[in-house]
Structures are given as structure tokens and as C-alpha cells.
Design a protein around this motif. Structure first.
Motif, PDB file in Angstrom:
ATOM      1  N   MET A 146      22.653 -13.269 -43.734  1.00 61.20           N
ATOM      2  CA  MET A 146      21.943 -12.040 -43.705  1.00 61.20           C
ATOM      3  C   MET A 146      20.613 -12.330 -43.843  1.00 61.20           C
ATOM      4  SD  MET A 146      24.195  -9.685 -46.567  1.00 61.20           S
ATOM      5  CE  MET A 146      22.949  -8.679 -46.561  1.00 61.20           C
ATOM      6  N   ALA A 147      19.699 -11.568 -43.309  1.00 63.31           N
ATOM      7  CA  ALA A 147      18.248 -11.905 -43.447  1.00 63.31           C
ATOM      8  C   ALA A 147      17.576 -11.981 -44.526  1.00 63.31           C
ATOM      9  CB  ALA A 147      17.597 -11.001 -42.276  1.00 63.31           C
ATOM     10  N   ALA A 148      18.216 -10.739 -45.413  1.00 61.03           N
ATOM     11  CA  ALA A 148      17.384 -10.713 -47.088  1.00 61.03           C
ATOM     12  C   ALA A 148      18.057 -11.766 -47.787  1.00 61.03           C
ATOM     13  CB  ALA A 148      17.650  -9.182 -47.360  1.00 61.03           C
ATOM     14  N   GLU A 149      17.187 -12.151 -48.719  1.00 58.74           N
ATOM     15  CA  GLU A 149      17.792 -12.872 -49.886  1.00 58.74           C
ATOM     16  C   GLU A 149      18.811 -12.146 -50.778  1.00 58.74           C
ATOM     17  OE1 GLU A 149      15.484 -14.865 -53.840  1.00 58.74           O
ATOM     18  OE2 GLU A 149      14.685 -13.569 -52.638  1.00 58.74           O
ATOM     19  N   ILE A 150      19.635 -13.002 -51.119  1.00 57.81           N
ATOM     20  CA  ILE A 150      20.746 -12.215 -51.972  1.00 57.81           C
ATOM     21  C   ILE A 150      20.106 -12.096 -53.561  1.00 57.81           C
ATOM     22  CG2 ILE A 150      22.861 -12.575 -53.226  1.00 57.81           C
ATOM     23  CD1 ILE A 150      22.925 -11.529 -50.181  1.00 57.81           C
ATOM     24  N   LEU A 151      20.151 -10.947 -53.951  1.00 55.89           N
ATOM     25  CA  LEU A 151      19.917 -10.828 -55.427  1.00 55.89           C
ATOM     26  C   LEU A 151      20.931 -10.556 -56.439  1.00 55.89           C
ATOM     27  CD1 LEU A 151      16.676  -8.342 -54.783  1.00 55.89           C
ATOM     28  CD2 LEU A 151      16.464 -11.056 -55.063  1.00 55.89           C
ATOM     29  N   ILE A 152      20.998 -11.213 -57.652  1.00 58.67           N
ATOM     30  CA  ILE A 152      21.771 -10.966 -58.668  1.00 58.67           C
ATOM     31  C   ILE A 152      21.103 -10.091 -59.845  1.00 58.67           C
ATOM     32  CG2 ILE A 152      23.611 -11.717 -60.230  1.00 58.67           C
ATOM     33  CD1 ILE A 152      24.270 -12.156 -57.277  1.00 58.67           C
ATOM     34  N   ALA A 153      21.712  -8.881 -59.983  1.00 60.58           N
ATOM     35  CA  ALA A 153      20.955  -8.107 -61.100  1.00 60.58           C
ATOM     36  C   ALA A 153      22.225  -7.823 -62.347  1.00 60.58           C
ATOM     37  CB  ALA A 153      20.599  -6.740 -60.393  1.00 60.58           C
ATOM     38  N   PRO A 154      21.921  -8.645 -63.344  1.00 58.73           N
ATOM     39  CA  PRO A 154      23.108  -8.378 -64.262  1.00 58.73           C
ATOM     40  C   PRO A 154      22.631  -6.905 -64.885  1.00 58.73           C
ATOM     41  CG  PRO A 154      22.099 -10.670 -64.654  1.00 58.73           C
ATOM     42  CD  PRO A 154      21.272  -9.900 -63.493  1.00 58.73           C
ATOM     43  N   SER A 155      23.754  -6.264 -65.097  1.00 53.84           N
ATOM     44  CA  SER A 155      23.492  -4.911 -65.880  1.00 53.84           C
ATOM     45  C   SER A 155      23.888  -5.363 -67.540  1.00 53.84           C
ATOM     46  CB  SER A 155      24.905  -4.054 -65.439  1.00 53.84           C
ATOM     47  OG  SER A 155      24.891  -2.956 -66.505  1.00 53.84           O
ATOM     48  N   ILE A 156      22.681  -4.877 -68.083  1.00 55.05           N
ATOM     49  CA  ILE A 156      22.507  -5.099 -69.590  1.00 55.05           C
ATOM     50  C   ILE A 156      23.378  -4.034 -70.335  1.00 55.05           C
ATOM     51  CG2 ILE A 156      20.245  -5.913 -69.642  1.00 55.05           C
ATOM     52  CD1 ILE A 156      19.510  -3.260 -70.895  1.00 55.05           C
ATOM     53  N   LEU A 157      24.236  -3.456 -69.623  1.00 54.35           N
ATOM     54  CA  LEU A 157      25.344  -2.575 -70.209  1.00 54.35           C
ATOM     55  C   LEU A 157      26.435  -3.344 -70.862  1.00 54.35           C
ATOM     56  CD1 LEU A 157      26.463   0.537 -70.607  1.00 54.35           C
ATOM     57  CD2 LEU A 157      27.511   0.431 -68.556  1.00 54.35           C
TER      58      LEU A 157
END
Length: 222
Positions: A1-12
Motif C-alpha cells: 500500500m502507498a500509505a504508511e501503516i499506522l498503529i493506534a492503541p485504544s486506551i479503552l
């Protein structure tokens, strides 16, 4: 994929008795964004936190604060979340009567504007506001609680949203049941930003969080 992969931890899924420390720990462990699940007990059957808590933990990380407002109405609280330090604000299409105006306000506040779609909501709900968007969030579980199982039918929906986005500079985020077992299929369908809660916070230590984040990234590559 062209876009950089982002990981977003949910503080829930974090330990709320030491919330600031938990945010700092996932930051050091390799999180790209910090995902803030805001619930009101009305739009979804759970209550989490509001702008004062966001403001209190803002100093725990310099990473992008990604607020997911599962609240109805959302408009009266946009300014407060921006002032608390949120850099991205995502609202639900189902909760905003005048969605175009809501998105204009989010951008006017200097934040990235996002729209979330519940599993039963068609992607056609956003076709006339795409040029107002910086992010589309496809819910891959029904919102309200962490730890739910991924809904397989959402893979096709992710692919349809990716086709709608086309060449626009819009992130395609998924939230719900993201794990090493599901993230590869989601990435192939077109997602590039992944919210994960229990898959990251299990283990209860910074070392465990780092290992869990690395496992998610490795699963995308694999």
C-alpha cells in the motif's frame, strides 16, 4: 500500500488507574497515534471519559491524539475536545444531523476531520462529504465495548470505502477485533490505520506492548 501503516492503541483497554503511564508506555513501545474512545452512555451503551481527562493526559505523549466521539450530539463538544489537545476528531455519521457542517467546524478548529460508520451503515452516507474528510473509520465491531470479535463482512465494506477514497489524501481506519489474525486481511482490503485495544494492552507491561505492536506490524507485512 502507498500509505504508511499506522498503529493506534485504544486506551479503552488500558489500566485506567494509571492512564497517563499507560499512554506513555505505548508511546515508547511504538504507537503511531493514541486513540481516544469517548462514549456517552446514550449513543453507545457505555460511558468512558470527556475533555478534562484528555487534557490531563495530553502531557503523557507527543503522539497524535485521535479522538473517536461515540456521542450524540457531538457538535456541542467539538471545541472542548480540540482545546483539550485532540489533533484528530472523528464523529459518527449516525449521530450528526448536519454532517457537512460538523466536519467544517472540526477543520476550522485546526483538527483533522473524520467520520465513523457503524457496521450496519452504508458507505454511501459519506459520498457527499469526502472532500471534507481526512479520515474514514469503518467500525468492524458494533461500538460501545472493547474485546469484541471482528465482523468478517466488514472486509468488503473496507474495500468499497477504499475505492470511494480513490486518490484523495484520506486515511482509512478500522476499529474492532484488530489482531495479528485479522490485520493482514484488513490491510489487503485497503485499511492503513489500525485501532487495537486488547491486542496491544495484553501483558500489562511496556515490553509486552512493544511485542504486541511489533506482532501487528509483522502480520501486515506477512
Amino acid at each position: 500500500m502507498a500509505a504508511e501503516i499506522l498503529i493506534a492503541p485504544s486506551i479503552l483497554s488500558s489500566d485506567f488507574s494509571r492512564l497517563g503511564e499507560e499512554i506513555a508506555a505505548v508511546d515508547r513501545a511504538g504507537a503511531d497515534w493514541i486513540h481516544l474512545d469517548v462514549m456517552d452512555g446514550h449513543f453507545v451503551p457505555n460511558i468512558t471519559f470527556g475533555p478534562p481527562i484528555v487534557a490531563a493526559v495530553r502531557k503523557a505523549s507527543v503522539k497524535f491524539f485521535d479522538a473517536h466521539l461515540m456521542i450524540e450530539p457531538a457538535d456541542p463538544y467539538l471545541d472542548a475536545f480540540a482545546e483539550a489537545g485532540c489533533e484528530g476528531i472523528t464523529v459518527h455519521a449516525e449521530a450528526c444531523r448536519h454532517l457537512d457542517r460538523t466536519l467544517q467546524r472540526i477543520r476550522a478548529l485546526g483538527c483533522k476531520a473524520g467520520v465513523a460508520l457503524n457496521p450496519a451503515t452504508s458507505e454511501t452516507a459519506i459520498e457527499h462529504v469526502l472532500d471534507r474528510l481526512d479520515l474514514v473509520l469503518v467500525m468492524t465491531v458494533n461500538p460501545g465495548f472493547g474485546g469484541q470479535s471482528f465482523i468478517p463482512a466488514m472486509l468488503e465494506k473496507v474495500a468499497r470505502v477504499r475505492a470511494m477514497i480513490g486518490t484523495r489524501d484520506i486515511r482509512l481506519q478500522v476499529d474492532g477485533g484488530v489482531s495479528p489474525e485479522t490485520i493482514g486481511d484488513l490491510a489487503r482490503a485497503g485499511a492503513d490505520c489500525f485501532v487495537a485495544g486488547s491486542a496491544i494492552y495484553r501483558g500489562g507491561s511496556e515490553a509486552a506492548y512493544r511485542q504486541n505492536i511489533e506482532a501487528l506490524r509483522a502480520a501486515v507485512v506477512a
